[in-house]
Every structure is written in C-alpha cells, then in structure tokens.
Design a protein around this motif. Structure first.
Motif, mmCIF file in Angstrom:
data_model
loop_
_atom_site.group_PDB
_atom_site.id
_atom_site.type_symbol
_atom_site.label_atom_id
_atom_site.label_comp_id
_atom_site.label_asym_id
_atom_site.label_seq_id
_atom_site.Cartn_x
_atom_site.Cartn_y
_atom_site.Cartn_z
ATOM 1 N N ILE A 27 10.496 7.029 -11.671
ATOM 2 C CA ILE A 27 9.471 8.062 -11.764
ATOM 3 C C ILE A 27 9.180 8.586 -10.363
ATOM 4 O O ILE A 27 9.489 7.919 -9.369
ATOM 5 C CB ILE A 27 8.141 7.543 -12.380
ATOM 6 C CG1 ILE A 27 7.569 6.372 -11.572
ATOM 7 C CG2 ILE A 27 8.326 7.173 -13.843
ATOM 8 C CD1 ILE A 27 6.186 5.926 -12.012
ATOM 9 N N ILE A 28 8.605 9.786 -10.295
ATOM 10 C CA ILE A 28 8.127 10.294 -9.012
ATOM 11 C C ILE A 28 6.763 9.655 -8.805
ATOM 12 O O ILE A 28 5.719 10.188 -9.207
ATOM 13 C CB ILE A 28 8.054 11.820 -9.017
ATOM 14 C CG1 ILE A 28 9.427 12.407 -9.372
ATOM 15 C CG2 ILE A 28 7.604 12.333 -7.648
ATOM 16 C CD1 ILE A 28 9.426 13.899 -9.562
ATOM 17 N N PHE A 29 6.781 8.502 -8.201
ATOM 18 C CA PHE A 29 5.610 7.620 -8.157
ATOM 19 C C PHE A 29 4.377 8.331 -7.608
ATOM 20 O O PHE A 29 3.270 8.162 -8.116
ATOM 21 C CB PHE A 29 5.939 6.395 -7.312
ATOM 22 C CG PHE A 29 4.823 5.408 -7.185
ATOM 23 C CD1 PHE A 29 4.040 5.354 -6.029
ATOM 24 C CD2 PHE A 29 4.542 4.525 -8.217
ATOM 25 C CE1 PHE A 29 3.014 4.442 -5.906
ATOM 26 C CE2 PHE A 29 3.515 3.598 -8.106
ATOM 27 C CZ PHE A 29 2.746 3.559 -6.945
ATOM 28 N N SER A 30 4.563 9.132 -6.586
ATOM 29 C CA SER A 30 3.416 9.706 -5.872
ATOM 30 C C SER A 30 2.565 10.625 -6.748
ATOM 31 O O SER A 30 1.387 10.837 -6.444
ATOM 32 C CB SER A 30 3.886 10.455 -4.631
ATOM 33 O OG SER A 30 4.748 11.516 -4.992
ATOM 34 N N SER A 53 -3.251 9.923 -8.277
ATOM 35 C CA SER A 53 -2.341 10.348 -7.214
ATOM 36 C C SER A 53 -3.119 10.701 -5.956
ATOM 37 O O SER A 53 -2.613 10.550 -4.846
ATOM 38 C CB SER A 53 -1.512 11.546 -7.680
ATOM 39 O OG SER A 53 -2.362 12.610 -8.061
ATOM 40 N N GLY A 54 -4.353 11.147 -6.128
ATOM 41 C CA GLY A 54 -5.210 11.467 -4.998
ATOM 42 C C GLY A 54 -6.044 10.306 -4.517
ATOM 43 O O GLY A 54 -6.927 10.460 -3.687
ATOM 44 N N ARG A 55 -5.770 9.125 -5.079
ATOM 45 C CA ARG A 55 -6.406 7.856 -4.696
ATOM 46 C C ARG A 55 -7.853 7.732 -5.170
ATOM 47 O O ARG A 55 -8.614 6.917 -4.627
ATOM 48 C CB ARG A 55 -6.289 7.584 -3.200
ATOM 49 C CG ARG A 55 -4.845 7.512 -2.739
ATOM 50 C CD ARG A 55 -4.719 7.264 -1.251
ATOM 51 N NE ARG A 55 -3.334 7.429 -0.807
ATOM 52 C CZ ARG A 55 -2.410 6.485 -0.841
ATOM 53 N NH1 ARG A 55 -2.713 5.285 -1.269
ATOM 54 N NH2 ARG A 55 -1.179 6.728 -0.440
ATOM 55 N N ASN A 73 2.657 4.760 -1.547
ATOM 56 C CA ASN A 73 3.654 5.686 -2.086
ATOM 57 C C ASN A 73 5.004 5.548 -1.394
ATOM 58 O O ASN A 73 6.037 5.913 -1.965
ATOM 59 C CB ASN A 73 3.143 7.117 -1.999
ATOM 60 C CG ASN A 73 2.012 7.396 -2.962
ATOM 61 O OD1 ASN A 73 1.822 6.676 -3.953
ATOM 62 N ND2 ASN A 73 1.239 8.438 -2.683
ATOM 63 N N ASN A 74 5.007 5.043 -0.183
ATOM 64 C CA ASN A 74 6.282 4.838 0.521
ATOM 65 C C ASN A 74 7.093 3.716 -0.113
ATOM 66 O O ASN A 74 8.327 3.701 -0.031
ATOM 67 C CB ASN A 74 6.035 4.523 1.990
ATOM 68 C CG ASN A 74 5.492 5.720 2.742
ATOM 69 O OD1 ASN A 74 5.867 6.867 2.465
ATOM 70 N ND2 ASN A 74 4.594 5.476 3.689
ATOM 71 N N ASN A 96 0.638 -0.049 -15.607
ATOM 72 C CA ASN A 96 0.820 1.123 -16.462
ATOM 73 C C ASN A 96 0.980 2.372 -15.613
ATOM 74 O O ASN A 96 0.226 2.567 -14.644
ATOM 75 C CB ASN A 96 -0.393 1.267 -17.384
ATOM 76 C CG ASN A 96 -0.321 2.503 -18.258
ATOM 77 O OD1 ASN A 96 -1.006 3.494 -18.019
ATOM 78 N ND2 ASN A 96 0.500 2.435 -19.284
ATOM 79 N N ALA A 97 1.913 3.208 -15.969
ATOM 80 C CA ALA A 97 2.124 4.469 -15.267
ATOM 81 C C ALA A 97 1.762 5.636 -16.172
ATOM 82 O O ALA A 97 2.184 5.673 -17.337
ATOM 83 C CB ALA A 97 3.576 4.591 -14.832
#
Length: 120
Positions: A27-30, A53-55, A73-74, A96-97
C-alpha cells in the motif's frame, strides 16, 4: 498484495510497557490512516488507537493517557506504545489499514494479530 505484519507482543507484568510494531507493504502507506484494534476472549474487537495520514490521533476511552500511537512513513510502520499495562489489556492486538476517521469504520486490511498478555 497488502501485508500487515505485527510484532512486539508478549507477556508483561501489570504496570509494565510494551511497544507493538506493524510493518506494511503493498500500500502507499503515507496516505493511509492506520489503526490498532484488540480482541479479548469472548469480547468484540474494539478500536484501541488510530492515526491519520496527517498524524491526527484517536484513542479508545480505556487506553487514553496510557497508550500512544505513532507512525514512521519512511519505514512504512505504525507503532503502539503501551504503558501502565493492566490485566484487562490482555488481548490479541491487530493492525488495520484504511481506518475511516469520519465514520469510525475499520479499513479493509488486517494483520494476523499479536498476543499481549498482562499477568503477574
């Protein structure tokens, strides 16, 4: 293929700490909101913590002030720092994503789970 691999579970005494990790691939994790859920025997799966994604973060009432969720994210990894653990925190913890902050609905992707046992 999406994979979420949890690690870091184990046996800890009451009052102790553990850090769970969930490494994501496929997945595009970020851009994904990530969540940690748990399920104790005979109970429903419940949200422990989530991070956007914005924390932005969200916590279940029973863990507020004791648990912290973060992400790197790295490394495509989300963490759950658990402090002041109690016996009632004993459960299988799942990554979970795709958690939806607006609806509170979990995403489509799940890890295999890691057991956390809090006992003296």
């Amino acid at each position: 293929q999406v994979q979420l691999v949890e690690s870091g579970g184990g046996l800890v005494q009451p009052g102790g700490s553990l850090r769970l990790s969930c490494a994501a691939s496929g997945i595009i994790f970020s851009i994904y909101s990530m969540g940690w859920y748990r399920q104790a025997p005979g109970k429903q799966r419940e949200l422990v913590a989530a991070i956007s994604s914005g924390r932005s973060t969200k916590y279940g009432d029973s863990v507020k002030g004791r648990f912290g969720i973060s992400r790197d994210n790295n490394k495509n990894t989300v963490y759950l720092q658990m402090n002041s653990l109690k016996p009632e925190d004993t459960a299988v913890y799942y990554c979970n994503a795709g958690y939806n902050f607006r609806s509170g609905v979990s995403g489509n992707y799940w890890g295999q789970g890691t057991q956390v046992t809090v006992s003296s």
